[in-house]
Enzyme design. Structure first.
Site, PDB file in Angstrom:
ATOM      1  N   ALA A  76       0.774  -1.758   0.086  1.00  0.00           N
ATOM      2  CA  ALA A  76       0.169  -0.161  -0.087  1.00  0.00           C
ATOM      3  C   ALA A  76       0.789   1.280  -0.079  1.00  0.00           C
ATOM      4  O   ALA A  76       1.823   1.200   0.317  1.00  0.00           O
ATOM      5  CB  ALA A  76      -0.709  -0.388   0.542  1.00  0.00           C
ATOM      6  N   GLN A  78       1.000   3.268   2.024  1.00  0.00           N
ATOM      7  CA  GLN A  78       1.876   4.321   3.324  1.00  0.00           C
ATOM      8  C   GLN A  78       2.209   2.391   3.659  1.00  0.00           C
ATOM      9  O   GLN A  78       2.301   2.620   4.717  1.00  0.00           O
ATOM     10  CB  GLN A  78       0.429   4.587   4.628  1.00  0.00           C
ATOM     11  CG  GLN A  78       0.325   6.041   4.428  1.00  0.00           C
ATOM     12  CD  GLN A  78       1.625   6.797   4.495  1.00  0.00           C
ATOM     13  OE1 GLN A  78       2.715   6.185   4.863  1.00  0.00           O
ATOM     14  NE2 GLN A  78       2.198   8.361   3.147  1.00  0.00           N
ATOM     15  N   SER A  79       2.225   1.460   3.451  1.00  0.00           N
ATOM     16  CA  SER A  79       2.950   0.349   3.499  1.00  0.00           C
ATOM     17  C   SER A  79       4.750   0.319   4.488  1.00  0.00           C
ATOM     18  O   SER A  79       5.864   1.480   4.125  1.00  0.00           O
ATOM     19  CB  SER A  79       3.687  -0.645   2.244  1.00  0.00           C
ATOM     20  OG  SER A  79       4.008  -1.136   2.979  1.00  0.00           O
ATOM     21  N   ASN A  80       4.764  -0.439   5.387  1.00  0.00           N
ATOM     22  CA  ASN A  80       5.840  -0.296   6.378  1.00  0.00           C
ATOM     23  C   ASN A  80       6.725  -0.990   5.823  1.00  0.00           C
ATOM     24  O   ASN A  80       8.175  -1.383   6.201  1.00  0.00           O
ATOM     25  CB  ASN A  80       5.468  -0.693   7.962  1.00  0.00           C
ATOM     26  CG  ASN A  80       3.897   0.425   8.351  1.00  0.00           C
ATOM     27  OD1 ASN A  80       4.628   1.570   8.784  1.00  0.00           O
ATOM     28  ND2 ASN A  80       3.406   0.030   8.585  1.00  0.00           N
TER      29      ASN A  80
END
Ligand SMILES: *Cc1c(COP(=O)(O)O)cnc(C)c1O
Length: 336
Positions: A76, A78-80
């Site tokens: 995504a 905002q993927s970590n």
């Protein structure tokens, strides 16, 4: 089964700086009538920490073994995972290609520019975008197309897959993580954690059972409803057992999923999630993230309300990190 011995069969890049702390949440324990503990996997050490550092030890181990020079990963916006993979690649002397999927519709400027997006840019990673958010196979195929181009240029790409058809190497990190927790405290009644791709939940459940720990593990759904998530977990558990070489029956019937905090969907903040996030911040001074760990704490509060988790029990909440995304959700989180 000796967990360390089995894990030593897999190549591993050491990315954790140390074991993560387990702390008692005094004020929340009093407030909720629980004996509440938190496993601080937000403090795994690499680039703001989080659960992906444990998972990446095994992906990066395989990448190093294959002589890779470039890591490709999708997630995504905002993927970590994507941000942490870029940091791990950098630390190990590789470059990275990050593909960001439009998984959460109608998000604003902060979401597309701040938080994990900014961090990945500061790490100097190459960016690609993928228009769809619910097409794991398509997202993986797009990565492979880029990997083929890199190959043709004489580079050595390594793809970290999103789709469930691949060996769940990341789950091995949480087999180790569960053994680590169980060596720190072992007399708990339940563990509550997020359940997304299932690598964390599946690995943790497996690790606890292999360590002889029978406490239930509640996976709080962040992406799919409880039935879909249970089916996904069973696939992860089966693949993990095969990979590690034990009988999957040990864990298959042990999957608990709860989806009462999932609405309004992946990457979207419902009322209970917002309340959980502020309750943790204002009672313990600990920040949760809007996509995973705040939903997980909301899940614990829901399980308590439903009587599944009971007053007086000793409960461990797994904090999986993800706080950089707070800045991507500024519009949604700013107190009005
Ligand atoms: C990715 C992520 C999760 C979910 O972990 P899975 O292994 O995909 O289930 C939970 N919390 C945070 C902060 C994450 O970044």
């Amino acid at each position: 089964m000796m967990i360390d011995e089995v894990l030593s069969n897999f190549p591993r890049a050491r990315l954790m700086t140390s074991v993560t702390p387990v702390e008692r949440l005094e004020r929340l324990s009093n407030r909720l009538g629980l004996d509440l503990w938190i496993k601080r996997d937000d403090l795994t050490g690499l680039s703001f920490g989080g659960n992906k550092t444990r998972q990446l030890e095994f992906y990066m181990g395989e990448a190093l073994q294959q002589g890779a020079d470039t890591i490709l990963i999708t997630g995504a916006v905002q993927s970590n995972f994507v941000r942490t993979a870029a940091a791990a690649a950098t630390k190990l002397g590789m470059s990275s290609v990050l593909q960001l999927e439009e998984r959460v519709a109608d998000m604003g400027e902060y979401y597309h520019q701040s938080g994990n997006v900014l961090l990945a840019q500061l790490l100097g990673a190459e960016h690609m975008s993928y228009p769809k958010g619910e097409d794991e196979a398509g997202a993986d195929n797009a990565l492979h197309e880029r990997a083929d181009q890199l190959l043709a240029e004489g580079r050595k790409p390594y793809v970290i897959h999103l789709g469930i058809g691949h060996p769940p190497l990341g789950a091995l990190g949480y087999v180790a993580g569960a053994a680590e927790l169980n060596a720190q405290i072992s007399d708990f009644d339940a563990v509550v954690m997020p359940s997304g791709s299932g690598s964390t939940h599946g690995g943790f459940l497996t690790g606890l059972r292999l360590a002889g720990q029978p406490a239930p593990v509640y996976g709080i759904c962040v992406r799919r409803d409880r039935n879909q998530q249970r089916a996904r977990l069973q696939k992860v558990l089966g693949r993990l057992a095969n990979m590690m070489g034990f009988d999957p029956a040990l864990v298959m019937d042990d999957v608990h999923t709860w989806d009462g905090a999932l609405a309004p969907g992946y990457g979207r903040i419902g009322q209970s999630t917002r309340e959980a996030l502020t309750l943790m911040a204002r009672t313990e001074g600990i920040f949760l993230d809007p996509v995973y760990s705040a939903k997980t704490f909301a899940g614990l509060l829901g399980l308590l309300e439903e009587g599944v988790v009971r007053k007086g029990q000793k409960v461990v909440l797994l904090h999986t990190g993800g706080q950089p995304a707070l800045f991507g959700y500024q519009d949604e989180l700013q107190p009005s």
